[in-house]
Design a protein around this motif. Structure first.
Motif, short mmCIF file in Angstrom:
data_model
loop_
_atom_site.label_atom_id
_atom_site.label_comp_id
_atom_site.label_asym_id
_atom_site.label_seq_id
_atom_site.Cartn_x
_atom_site.Cartn_y
_atom_site.Cartn_z
N LEU A 1 0.84 1.86 -3.34
CA LEU A 1 2.11 2.71 -2.69
C LEU A 1 1.41 4.31 -2.79
N HIS A 2 1.78 4.60 -1.82
CA HIS A 2 1.55 6.16 -1.60
C HIS A 2 2.16 7.30 -2.51
N TRP B 1 8.35 3.02 -3.85
CA TRP B 1 8.28 1.61 -3.44
C TRP B 1 9.46 1.37 -2.17
N LEU C 1 1.45 3.46 5.68
CA LEU C 1 2.85 2.94 5.73
C LEU C 1 3.09 3.73 7.17
N ASP D 1 9.78 -3.20 -2.05
CA ASP D 1 10.93 -2.27 -2.40
C ASP D 1 11.13 -2.60 -3.98
N ARG E 1 9.51 1.50 0.89
CA ARG E 1 8.74 1.68 1.93
C ARG E 1 9.47 1.70 3.23
N GLN E 2 10.50 0.57 3.15
CA GLN E 2 11.34 0.20 4.62
C GLN E 2 12.25 1.32 4.82
#
Length: 212
Positions: free
Chosen positions: A52-53, A78, A29, A7, A80-81
């Motif tokens: 990162l996607h 970034w 992810l 993140d 992701r969560q």
């Protein structure tokens, strides 16, 4: 291999670092019982460097999520969560990274379909959304497929096709992405309501517990 901290914005790669990232996979992810599992074609070199996607500046994926109503705010690659908290996940049809998807061959794409099906069986999202119609047509042997919901499922899960959000795709603009992702968001809300009615409150609680 340089990767971003959780993140946090990633460092910008040099040209040499980008070229050295060719062939590297990035992790999915993903979590159980997502609303949507997005499936990209394969990672670009910028994504491979950062881990990162849809990470390359100029990719329209993150704006499309927000404009289409799938996220409350415009997320960054970034975060992701935050994406998982929105019940959204990302995988790729082909794991190896390339400068462009044109470097992939048809057999790689077809093999990616079988790999995607195994993931869908394991994680059980409500919907699977392919981001890129050309790769979908090859991988699923549907040369005349069009955007939107597909007549087939994957592992029993509804399948959608969205336009490729790469900045290299000049065939679609922001309004097109908002419309396509918005139609998906509407379908997800409908399917979520139907799923809640079918499984009942006890099963819904179990699903939530599995996601934690």
């Amino acid at each position: 291999m340089p990767r971003s901290r959780p993140d946090a914005p990633p460092p910008r790669p040099t040209r040499a670092q980008l070229l050295a990232s060719a062939g590297r996979p990035i992790p999915d992810l993903i979590a159980r019982d997502l609303d949507v599992l997005f499936c990209g074609i394969n990672p670009g070199l910028y994504s491979a460097f950062t881990g990162l996607h849809f990470a390359k500046p100029g990719n329209r994926f993150w704006r499309a999520l927000h404009d289409g109503g799938l996220t409350r705010t415009r997320l960054e690659p970034w975060q992701r969560q935050a994406l998982l908290a929105a019940r959204l996940g990302i995988t790729n049809l082909v794991m190896r990274s390339t400068a462009t998807a044109a470097e992939l061959d048809n057999e790689e794409l077809r093999a990616g379909r079988a790999r995607l099906e195994r993931k869908v069986r394991r994680y059980k999202p409500l919907v699977v959304a392919m981001v890129g119609i050309g790769a979908y047509r090859v991988a699923f042997d549907r040369p005349k497929a069009v955007m939107g919901p597909q007549p087939e499922t994957i592992a029993g899960v509804p399948l959608w096709v969205l336009p490729n959000t790469s900045g290299l795709n000049a065939n679609h603009q922001a309004a097109d992405f908002a419309e396509s992702f918005g139609a998906l968001a509407k379908a997800v809300r409908t399917r979520r309501r139907l799923s809640a009615r079918t499984c009942g409150p006890m099963e819904s609680s179990r699903k939530e517990a599995r996601r934690r």
